[in-house]
Motif scaffolding. Structure first.
Motif, short mmCIF file in Angstrom:
data_model
loop_
_atom_site.label_atom_id
_atom_site.label_comp_id
_atom_site.label_asym_id
_atom_site.label_seq_id
_atom_site.Cartn_x
_atom_site.Cartn_y
_atom_site.Cartn_z
N VAL A 25 0.84 -1.34 -0.20
CA VAL A 25 -0.51 0.09 -0.03
C VAL A 25 0.57 0.76 -0.21
O VAL A 25 0.81 1.99 -0.69
CB VAL A 25 -0.89 -0.27 1.39
N HIS A 26 1.93 1.43 1.08
CA HIS A 26 2.90 2.23 0.94
C HIS A 26 3.75 2.83 -0.43
O HIS A 26 3.78 3.79 -0.84
CB HIS A 26 3.63 2.09 2.45
N LEU A 27 3.69 1.60 -0.79
CA LEU A 27 4.84 1.96 -2.54
C LEU A 27 4.30 2.90 -3.44
O LEU A 27 4.83 3.59 -3.70
CB LEU A 27 4.58 0.53 -3.47
N ALA A 28 3.23 3.15 -3.72
CA ALA A 28 2.54 4.05 -4.44
C ALA A 28 2.90 5.23 -3.98
O ALA A 28 3.59 6.10 -5.02
CB ALA A 28 0.51 3.77 -3.98
N PHE A 29 3.60 5.97 -2.93
CA PHE A 29 3.65 7.45 -2.46
C PHE A 29 5.28 7.51 -2.91
O PHE A 29 5.62 8.47 -3.06
CB PHE A 29 3.96 7.25 -1.43
N ASP A 30 5.77 6.24 -3.62
CA ASP A 30 7.03 6.70 -3.89
C ASP A 30 7.05 6.38 -5.32
O ASP A 30 8.33 6.78 -6.07
CB ASP A 30 8.33 5.47 -3.29
N THR A 31 6.01 5.98 -6.48
CA THR A 31 5.81 6.94 -7.60
C THR A 31 5.70 7.57 -7.61
O THR A 31 5.39 8.82 -7.78
CB THR A 31 4.66 5.88 -8.18
N ALA A 32 6.31 8.24 -9.16
CA ALA A 32 5.83 8.98 -10.33
C ALA A 32 4.61 9.43 -10.74
O ALA A 32 4.80 10.56 -10.58
CB ALA A 32 6.28 8.66 -11.48
N ASP A 33 3.87 8.58 -10.81
CA ASP A 33 2.49 8.66 -10.52
C ASP A 33 1.85 9.62 -9.77
O ASP A 33 0.63 10.74 -9.52
CB ASP A 33 2.01 7.27 -11.39
N PHE A 34 2.07 8.96 -8.02
CA PHE A 34 2.39 9.83 -7.39
C PHE A 34 2.32 11.34 -7.16
O PHE A 34 1.27 12.25 -6.91
CB PHE A 34 2.27 8.97 -6.29
N ARG A 35 3.32 11.93 -7.89
CA ARG A 35 3.82 13.20 -7.59
C ARG A 35 2.79 13.80 -8.62
O ARG A 35 2.73 14.85 -8.55
CB ARG A 35 5.25 12.77 -8.23
N GLU A 36 3.17 12.89 -9.46
CA GLU A 36 2.03 13.67 -10.80
C GLU A 36 0.77 14.08 -10.81
O GLU A 36 -0.10 15.23 -11.06
CB GLU A 36 2.11 12.75 -12.44
N GLY A 37 -0.29 13.11 -10.04
CA GLY A 37 -1.35 13.28 -9.85
C GLY A 37 -1.49 14.59 -8.54
O GLY A 37 -2.35 15.34 -8.06
N ARG A 38 -0.66 14.08 -7.61
CA ARG A 38 -0.46 15.68 -6.74
C ARG A 38 -0.60 16.98 -7.20
O ARG A 38 -0.70 18.28 -7.05
CB ARG A 38 0.45 15.48 -5.19
N THR A 39 0.59 17.08 -8.06
CA THR A 39 0.61 18.14 -8.76
C THR A 39 -0.20 18.85 -9.89
O THR A 39 -0.87 19.55 -9.71
CB THR A 39 2.29 18.21 -9.58
N ALA A 40 -0.72 17.60 -10.37
CA ALA A 40 -1.91 17.44 -10.73
C ALA A 40 -2.85 18.49 -10.24
O ALA A 40 -3.90 19.36 -11.20
CB ALA A 40 -2.65 16.69 -12.13
N PHE A 41 -3.06 17.84 -9.37
CA PHE A 41 -4.59 18.23 -8.74
C PHE A 41 -4.06 19.84 -8.45
O PHE A 41 -5.23 20.72 -8.49
CB PHE A 41 -4.78 17.97 -7.66
N PRO A 58 -5.85 18.06 -15.92
CA PRO A 58 -6.07 16.14 -16.15
C PRO A 58 -4.26 15.98 -15.48
O PRO A 58 -3.10 16.19 -16.07
CB PRO A 58 -6.52 15.82 -16.72
N PRO A 59 -4.85 15.15 -14.90
CA PRO A 59 -3.20 14.44 -14.32
C PRO A 59 -2.87 13.27 -15.87
O PRO A 59 -3.68 13.14 -16.83
CB PRO A 59 -3.38 12.96 -13.84
N VAL A 60 -1.48 13.08 -15.91
CA VAL A 60 -1.48 12.27 -17.24
C VAL A 60 -0.11 11.54 -16.63
O VAL A 60 0.91 11.56 -16.44
CB VAL A 60 -0.26 13.93 -17.70
N PHE A 61 -0.36 10.14 -16.05
CA PHE A 61 -0.09 8.77 -16.04
C PHE A 61 0.52 8.65 -16.74
O PHE A 61 0.52 7.99 -18.19
CB PHE A 61 -1.11 8.61 -14.86
#
Length: 264
Positions: A237-253, A258-261
């Protein structure tokens, strides 16, 4: 050899469409088709760029009428042949159910026997108003495999499964929806467009998260309670927080866009 399973891959969207094709026999599944289905889904599961799969039948008359009974004399005439048949069909079913990305079943027309069991392997089921569902195995003198029975049981519960099996009931889309088998019912001419929209919604999410959620839901179903899920899986569950997609989702918000995953 009659029948085939066809694959179309859209690299732009990350959505694949798998079509079981034997329209002259309502897309009944031959042994070769089951084997091909398993090969395709095993390959798709290894595709890191894949985001969703749509599973459908060829044409609008049938999703699948189930196993091709014309083969039974060669493939299921006795228990030894039936055991061998299961070594092909069970892994094929499993490859769909355990596909690493969500699978959307687009159901038009007949969804019977093995076709019904195949649809149960999908994660989301969309059906046309006139689609029909049933597992009339008692008319053939054969029983439903435990693994397939479990998938249907998880969706519709024991009372509805008893109705389906004992009464050899063929039910319409609305009844199948009420039983919990279907996610939604749409007009007959909107089945594929609705399945495509569903796949596009899935594909728009963070790909790694969609894969994790599928695995986590399967683990909860398997173990029956979150307390029984292995600690190693819970830690993911915690691995998601180290992904580029999490950073993109947070930044896009924060940037209100819209996020670009990328699936990384």
């Amino acid at each position: 050899m009659p029948g085939d399973v066809l694959l179309v891959r859209d690299d732009e969207t990350g959505i694949a469409t798998v079509t079981v094709s034997q329209p002259a026999r309502l897309n009944a599944m031959t042994t070769a088709m089951w084997a091909r289905l398993g090969e395709i889904f095993n390959t798709l599961s290894e595709d890191a760029a894949l985001r969703c799969v749509i599973l459908r039948g060829d044409g609008d008359r049938s999703f699948s009428a189930g196993a091709d009974i014309s083969e039974f004399e060669q493939t299921r005439a006795d228990k030894e042949k039936a055991r061998f048949y299961d070594t092909i069909v069970r892994p094929a079913m499993r490859s769909v159910a355990e596909c690493t990305v969500p699978v959307v079943a687009a159901i038009a027309g007949h969804c019977r026997g093995g076709g019904f069991e195949l649809a149960a392997c999908a994660d989301i089921r969309v059906a046309g108003e006139s689609a029909s569902f049933g597992v009339p195995t008692a008319r053939l003198g054969l029983v439903l495999n435990f693994e397939d029975m479990q998938r249907v049981l998880d969706l519709v519960g024991p009372q509805n499964l008893k109705e389906i099996l004992f009464e050899m009931a063929v039910v319409g889309s609305q009844r199948a929806y009420e039983m919990g088998f279907l996610n939604r019912v749409v007009a007959d001419d909107a089945v594929m467009s609705e399945a495509q929209k569903s796949a596009e919604r899935i594909a728009s999410g963070a790909p790694l998260v969609q894969r994790w959620h599928k695995r986590f839901i399967a683990a909860l179903v398997e173990h029956g309670d979150s307390s029984r899920v292995p600690a190693s899986l819970k830690e993911e569950v915690h691995l998601a927080f180290d992904t580029a997609d999490f950073r993109e989702g947070r930044t896009a918000f924060l940037e209100k866009r819209p996020p670009v995953f990328k699936g990384r």
